[in-house]
Write a protein that holds these residues in place. Structure first.
Motif, short mmCIF file in Angstrom:
data_model
loop_
_atom_site.label_atom_id
_atom_site.label_comp_id
_atom_site.label_asym_id
_atom_site.label_seq_id
_atom_site.Cartn_x
_atom_site.Cartn_y
_atom_site.Cartn_z
N GLY A 62 0.82 -1.20 0.00
CA GLY A 62 0.00 0.00 0.00
C GLY A 62 0.85 1.26 0.00
N MET A 63 2.01 1.19 -0.67
CA MET A 63 2.94 2.32 -0.74
C MET A 63 3.13 2.72 -2.20
SD MET A 63 5.65 0.73 2.03
CE MET A 63 6.93 1.97 1.87
N SER A 64 3.67 3.90 -2.41
CA SER A 64 3.96 4.33 -3.77
C SER A 64 5.27 3.69 -4.24
CB SER A 64 4.05 5.85 -3.85
OG SER A 64 5.05 6.34 -2.97
N PHE A 65 5.46 3.69 -5.55
CA PHE A 65 6.66 3.10 -6.16
C PHE A 65 7.32 4.12 -7.08
CE2 PHE A 65 8.56 1.20 -9.95
CZ PHE A 65 9.56 0.44 -9.36
N LEU A 66 8.64 4.18 -7.01
CA LEU A 66 9.41 4.97 -7.96
C LEU A 66 10.58 4.16 -8.46
CD1 LEU A 66 9.62 8.60 -6.47
CD2 LEU A 66 8.31 7.85 -8.46
N ASP A 67 10.91 4.36 -9.73
CA ASP A 67 12.10 3.77 -10.33
C ASP A 67 13.12 4.90 -10.48
OD1 ASP A 67 13.98 3.03 -12.46
OD2 ASP A 67 12.70 1.28 -12.75
N ALA A 68 14.26 4.78 -9.81
CA ALA A 68 15.26 5.85 -9.83
C ALA A 68 15.71 6.18 -11.25
CB ALA A 68 16.46 5.48 -8.96
#
Length: 199
Positions: A45-51
Motif C-alpha cells: 500500500g505504498m507508492s513506487f518509484l524507479d530511480a
C-alpha cells in the motif's frame, strides 16, 4: 479501488514498523527491481518509484543518451542526487535503484539512514537471459556482454551484500519474490508471523 488499497490492510503492521522509511531495492540489471518493486509497493500500500525513470525525467534524456553525451561519471553524480532527493522527500515508498547506485558510499549511507535495503540477488545466467531482451544497457554494449556482466558481478556483489536483506531473484512468479521480501522485512523489523511485534 486500487490493488494497493485492497491489499494494504494485511501489511499495515509492516508499514507501521517501517516508520516512514523507504524499502530500497538494489542489485544488478535484470534482477527484477522494477517489476518486483511495483508489485511490492502494491502489496504494502505504498507508492513506487524507479530511480532510473526519475533520472531520465530530471535530465530530459534517456540513460543511454546521458552515458553517450555526458559520460558515466556525470550520470552517477546525477543518480546520487536524485536518490537522495527521493529518500528525503518521498518516503515511505518502494524505490528501485539502478545497478550501480548502491556502489556509491554516500548513497549507501543515505539508504541506511532513511530506508531498508533489499538486494535482489540473481545468478549470472538468469541475469544474462533477462538483459538480452533489452538493448538499453549502456554498460553491456561491449564485444563480450556476458564477460562484462560477470566482471561487474564480481566487483559489485561484495557491496550489494552490505544490504540489510538478501532475497534470491529466480524464475518464479513475481508475487513469490514479493512474498519472500515481505516475510524478510517482517523478520528484520521484529514482527512475528501474526503481525505482532516480537518481545
Amino acid at each position: 479501488m486500487t490493488a494497493a488499497a485492497i491489499q494494504a490492510p494485511e501489511t499495515a503492521d509492516l508499514r507501521h514498523a517501517l516508520g516512514g522509511r523507504a524499502v530500497v531495492l538494489v542489485g544488478m540489471m535484470g534482477s527484477g527491481k522494477s517489476s518486483v518493486g511495483r508489485r511490492l509497493a502494491a502489496r504494502l500500500g505504498m507508492s513506487f518509484l524507479d530511480a532510473d525513470t526519475e533520472i531520465e525525467t530530471a535530465a530530459g534524456m534517456t540513460i543511454p543518451e546521458i552515458f553517450a553525451q555526458r559520460g558515466e561519471t556525470e550520470f552517477r553524480d546525477g543518480e546520487r542526487r536524485v536518490i537522495a532527493r527521493i529518500l528525503a522527500t518521498q518516503a515511505p515508498l518502494v524505490l528501485a535503484t539502478g545497478g550501480g547506485a548502491f556502489m556509491n558510499a554516500e548513497t549507501r549511507a543515505r539508504v541506511k539512514e532513511l530506508g531498508v535495503s533489499v538486494w535482489l540477488k540473481a545468478e549470472p545466467d538468469v541475469l544474462m537471459r533477462r538483459v538480452r531482451k533489452r538493448s538499453n544497457r549502456p554498460l553491456l554494449q561491449t564485444a563480450d556482454p556476458e564477460g562484462t556482466l560477470r566482471a561487474m558481478l564480481a566487483q559489485r556483489e561484495p557491496v550489494y551484500a552490505l544490504a540489510d536483506l538478501t532475497i534470491q531473484s529466480r524464475d518464479e512468479p513475481h508475487e513469490v519474490i514479493v512474498g519472500d521480501i515481505v516475510a524478510a522485512l517482517e523478520r528484520h523489523l521484529g514482527l512475528a508471523a501474526g503481525g505482532v511485534a516480537a518481545s
